[in-house]
Design a protein around this motif. Structure first.
Motif, PDB file in Angstrom:
ATOM      1  N   ILE A  51       0.840  -1.199   0.000  1.00 49.89           N
ATOM      2  CA  ILE A  51       0.000   0.000   0.000  1.00 49.89           C
ATOM      3  C   ILE A  51       0.877   1.251   0.000  1.00 49.89           C
ATOM      4  O   ILE A  51       0.654   2.183  -0.775  1.00 49.89           O
ATOM      5  N   GLY A  52       1.888   1.257   0.853  1.00 50.15           N
ATOM      6  CA  GLY A  52       2.799   2.407   0.912  1.00 50.15           C
ATOM      7  C   GLY A  52       3.537   2.610  -0.392  1.00 50.15           C
ATOM      8  O   GLY A  52       3.688   3.742  -0.877  1.00 50.15           O
ATOM      9  N   TRP A  53       3.972   1.513  -1.016  1.00 46.77           N
ATOM     10  CA  TRP A  53       4.685   1.602  -2.288  1.00 46.77           C
ATOM     11  C   TRP A  53       3.760   2.126  -3.369  1.00 46.77           C
ATOM     12  O   TRP A  53       4.129   2.995  -4.159  1.00 46.77           O
ATOM     13  N   GLY A  54       2.523   1.626  -3.388  1.00 52.43           N
ATOM     14  CA  GLY A  54       1.558   2.077  -4.391  1.00 52.43           C
ATOM     15  C   GLY A  54       1.171   3.535  -4.231  1.00 52.43           C
ATOM     16  O   GLY A  54       1.085   4.286  -5.204  1.00 52.43           O
ATOM     17  N   LEU A  55       0.947   3.954  -2.996  1.00 52.51           N
ATOM     18  CA  LEU A  55       0.551   5.347  -2.754  1.00 52.51           C
ATOM     19  C   LEU A  55       1.711   6.314  -2.923  1.00 52.51           C
ATOM     20  O   LEU A  55       1.561   7.393  -3.508  1.00 52.51           O
ATOM     21  N   GLY A  56       2.856   5.930  -2.387  1.00 51.84           N
ATOM     22  CA  GLY A  56       4.013   6.829  -2.435  1.00 51.84           C
ATOM     23  C   GLY A  56       4.820   6.715  -3.711  1.00 51.84           C
ATOM     24  O   GLY A  56       5.548   7.620  -4.095  1.00 51.84           O
ATOM     25  N   GLY A  57       4.713   5.574  -4.385  1.00 48.53           N
ATOM     26  CA  GLY A  57       5.463   5.354  -5.608  1.00 48.53           C
ATOM     27  C   GLY A  57       6.928   5.064  -5.359  1.00 48.53           C
ATOM     28  O   GLY A  57       7.734   5.109  -6.275  1.00 48.53           O
ATOM     29  N   ILE A  58       7.257   4.766  -4.125  1.00 50.83           N
ATOM     30  CA  ILE A  58       8.657   4.516  -3.801  1.00 50.83           C
ATOM     31  C   ILE A  58       8.722   3.535  -2.637  1.00 50.83           C
ATOM     32  O   ILE A  58       7.876   3.562  -1.751  1.00 50.83           O
ATOM     33  N   CYS A  59       9.710   2.647  -2.665  1.00 53.39           N
ATOM     34  CA  CYS A  59       9.876   1.711  -1.561  1.00 53.39           C
ATOM     35  C   CYS A  59      11.088   2.137  -0.722  1.00 53.39           C
ATOM     36  O   CYS A  59      11.827   3.043  -1.115  1.00 53.39           O
ATOM     37  N   PRO A  60      11.295   1.529   0.435  1.00 51.91           N
ATOM     38  CA  PRO A  60      12.307   2.018   1.370  1.00 51.91           C
ATOM     39  C   PRO A  60      13.724   2.163   0.819  1.00 51.91           C
ATOM     40  O   PRO A  60      14.398   3.148   1.092  1.00 51.91           O
ATOM     41  N   GLY A  61      14.212   1.192   0.056  1.00 48.60           N
ATOM     42  CA  GLY A  61      15.583   1.288  -0.482  1.00 48.60           C
ATOM     43  C   GLY A  61      15.779   2.534  -1.328  1.00 48.60           C
ATOM     44  O   GLY A  61      16.648   3.373  -1.046  1.00 48.60           O
ATOM     45  N   PRO A  62      14.955   2.710  -2.368  1.00 47.31           N
ATOM     46  CA  PRO A  62      15.065   3.923  -3.177  1.00 47.31           C
ATOM     47  C   PRO A  62      14.761   5.194  -2.385  1.00 47.31           C
ATOM     48  O   PRO A  62      15.321   6.249  -2.674  1.00 47.31           O
ATOM     49  N   ALA A  63      13.884   5.110  -1.390  1.00 53.91           N
ATOM     50  CA  ALA A  63      13.577   6.298  -0.594  1.00 53.91           C
ATOM     51  C   ALA A  63      14.822   6.797   0.129  1.00 53.91           C
ATOM     52  O   ALA A  63      15.116   8.001   0.130  1.00 53.91           O
ATOM     53  N   ILE A  64      15.568   5.879   0.730  1.00 54.99           N
ATOM     54  CA  ILE A  64      16.802   6.261   1.419  1.00 54.99           C
ATOM     55  C   ILE A  64      17.791   6.837   0.421  1.00 54.99           C
ATOM     56  O   ILE A  64      18.474   7.831   0.681  1.00 54.99           O
ATOM     57  N   THR A  65      17.861   6.219  -0.766  1.00 57.83           N
ATOM     58  CA  THR A  65      18.762   6.701  -1.812  1.00 57.83           C
ATOM     59  C   THR A  65      18.417   8.119  -2.241  1.00 57.83           C
ATOM     60  O   THR A  65      19.294   8.957  -2.398  1.00 57.83           O
ATOM     61  N   THR A  66      17.127   8.394  -2.430  1.00 58.05           N
ATOM     62  CA  THR A  66      16.727   9.702  -2.948  1.00 58.05           C
ATOM     63  C   THR A  66      16.710  10.806  -1.897  1.00 58.05           C
ATOM     64  O   THR A  66      16.540  11.968  -2.242  1.00 58.05           O
ATOM     65  N   VAL A  67      16.885  10.452  -0.632  1.00 61.97           N
ATOM     66  CA  VAL A  67      17.033  11.503   0.381  1.00 61.97           C
ATOM     67  C   VAL A  67      18.247  12.362   0.029  1.00 61.97           C
ATOM     68  O   VAL A  67      18.217  13.583   0.148  1.00 61.97           O
ATOM     69  N   GLY A  68      19.294  11.703  -0.443  1.00 60.70           N
ATOM     70  CA  GLY A  68      20.501  12.430  -0.851  1.00 60.70           C
ATOM     71  C   GLY A  68      20.262  13.341  -2.041  1.00 60.70           C
ATOM     72  O   GLY A  68      21.000  14.297  -2.260  1.00 60.70           O
ATOM     73  N   LEU A  69      19.208  13.059  -2.820  1.00 61.03           N
ATOM     74  CA  LEU A  69      18.863  13.910  -3.959  1.00 61.03           C
ATOM     75  C   LEU A  69      17.896  15.026  -3.549  1.00 61.03           C
ATOM     76  O   LEU A  69      17.529  15.846  -4.376  1.00 61.03           O
ATOM     77  N   ALA A  70      17.473  15.023  -2.293  1.00 61.02           N
ATOM     78  CA  ALA A  70      16.543  16.012  -1.723  1.00 61.02           C
ATOM     79  C   ALA A  70      15.235  16.092  -2.490  1.00 61.02           C
ATOM     80  O   ALA A  70      14.669  17.159  -2.687  1.00 61.02           O
ATOM     81  N   ALA A  71      14.732  14.927  -2.914  1.00 61.05           N
ATOM     82  CA  ALA A  71      13.440  14.885  -3.602  1.00 61.05           C
ATOM     83  C   ALA A  71      12.340  15.216  -2.603  1.00 61.05           C
ATOM     84  O   ALA A  71      12.279  14.641  -1.520  1.00 61.05           O
ATOM     85  N   THR A  72      11.456  16.132  -2.964  1.00 57.31           N
ATOM     86  CA  THR A  72      10.427  16.637  -2.048  1.00 57.31           C
ATOM     87  C   THR A  72       9.574  15.530  -1.456  1.00 57.31           C
ATOM     88  O   THR A  72       9.388  15.452  -0.251  1.00 57.31           O
ATOM     89  N   GLY A  73       9.039  14.644  -2.283  1.00 56.39           N
ATOM     90  CA  GLY A  73       8.192  13.560  -1.788  1.00 56.39           C
ATOM     91  C   GLY A  73       8.933  12.654  -0.825  1.00 56.39           C
ATOM     92  O   GLY A  73       8.373  12.167   0.149  1.00 56.39           O
ATOM     93  N   THR A  74      10.204  12.432  -1.097  1.00 56.33           N
ATOM     94  CA  THR A  74      11.016  11.566  -0.247  1.00 56.33           C
ATOM     95  C   THR A  74      11.237  12.196   1.116  1.00 56.33           C
ATOM     96  O   THR A  74      11.277  11.489   2.123  1.00 56.33           O
ATOM     97  N   LEU A  75      11.372  13.508   1.157  1.00 58.01           N
ATOM     98  CA  LEU A  75      11.588  14.193   2.430  1.00 58.01           C
ATOM     99  C   LEU A  75      10.365  14.096   3.335  1.00 58.01           C
ATOM    100  O   LEU A  75      10.460  14.309   4.542  1.00 58.01           O
ATOM    101  N   ILE A  76       9.226  13.754   2.767  1.00 61.87           N
ATOM    102  CA  ILE A  76       8.012  13.493   3.553  1.00 61.87           C
ATOM    103  C   ILE A  76       7.901  11.992   3.825  1.00 61.87           C
ATOM    104  O   ILE A  76       7.579  11.567   4.927  1.00 61.87           O
ATOM    105  N   PHE A  77       8.174  11.190   2.791  1.00 70.67           N
ATOM    106  CA  PHE A  77       8.010   9.739   2.881  1.00 70.67           C
ATOM    107  C   PHE A  77       8.939   9.104   3.912  1.00 70.67           C
ATOM    108  O   PHE A  77       8.503   8.264   4.706  1.00 70.67           O
ATOM    109  N   VAL A  78      10.208   9.469   3.898  1.00 72.79           N
ATOM    110  CA  VAL A  78      11.189   8.818   4.787  1.00 72.79           C
ATOM    111  C   VAL A  78      10.867   9.043   6.269  1.00 72.79           C
ATOM    112  O   VAL A  78      10.852   8.085   7.042  1.00 72.79           O
ATOM    113  N   PRO A  79      10.577  10.288   6.714  1.00 73.19           N
ATOM    114  CA  PRO A  79      10.184  10.440   8.123  1.00 73.19           C
ATOM    115  C   PRO A  79       8.919   9.651   8.472  1.00 73.19           C
ATOM    116  O   PRO A  79       8.824   9.065   9.553  1.00 73.19           O
TER     117      PRO A  79
END
Length: 136
Positions: free
Chosen positions: A93-121
């Motif tokens: 459900i989280g992957w479908g709604l957010g479009g990202i799973c935990p591994g890529p989410a951690i990776t994209t924090v370094g890219l400062a992607a807006t959605g990721t900055l909400i998703f990871v916390p």
């Protein structure tokens, strides 16, 4: 030494996620949208990952012990239980709604992607809540 090996492996994994498109929530959501703007390109990425893992497990478990550990840490329980099924459903459900799973989410924090900055916390909060629920 094992820290450096893990760091290099993590960096290679993260680079692979970015190159493959798995770190792009729009690409993932388009892959999951089979009735709309479906993008099948991630099927190749996932298929390659399955084949690589299949081969990798055979190579690794042919060894008597791991390279960077004392022994293999393999779960004893091989049957799906309630917490596994619930966790898998919540993950999906989280992957479908957010479009990202935990591994890529951690990776994209370094890219400062807006959605990721909400998703990871939110993901970390969910992990902490799950730990408390399981402990009680």
């Amino acid at each position: 030494m094992s820290f450096l090996i893990n760091l290099v492996i993590g960096l290679i994994f993260g680079i692979g996620l970015v190159i493959s498109g798995l770190a792009n929530p729009e690409k993932v959501q388009n892959f999951l949208d089979i009735t709309g703007n479906w993008d099948p390109s991630l099927a190749l990425v996932m298929g390659t990952a399955v084949v690589t893992t299949f081969i990798g497990f055979r190579v690794v478990f042919a060894r008597k012990k791991p390279v960077c550990a004392v022994n293999f840490d393999v779960p004893a329980n091989r049957k799906p239980d309630r917490s596994l099924v619930i966790g898998a459903i919540l993950f999906g459900i989280g992957w479908g709604l957010g479009g990202i799973c935990p591994g890529p989410a951690i990776t994209t924090v370094g890219l400062a992607a807006t959605g990721t900055l909400i998703f990871v916390p939110a993901m970390i909060a969910g992990m902490l809540i799950a730990r408390k629920v399981k402990a009680s």
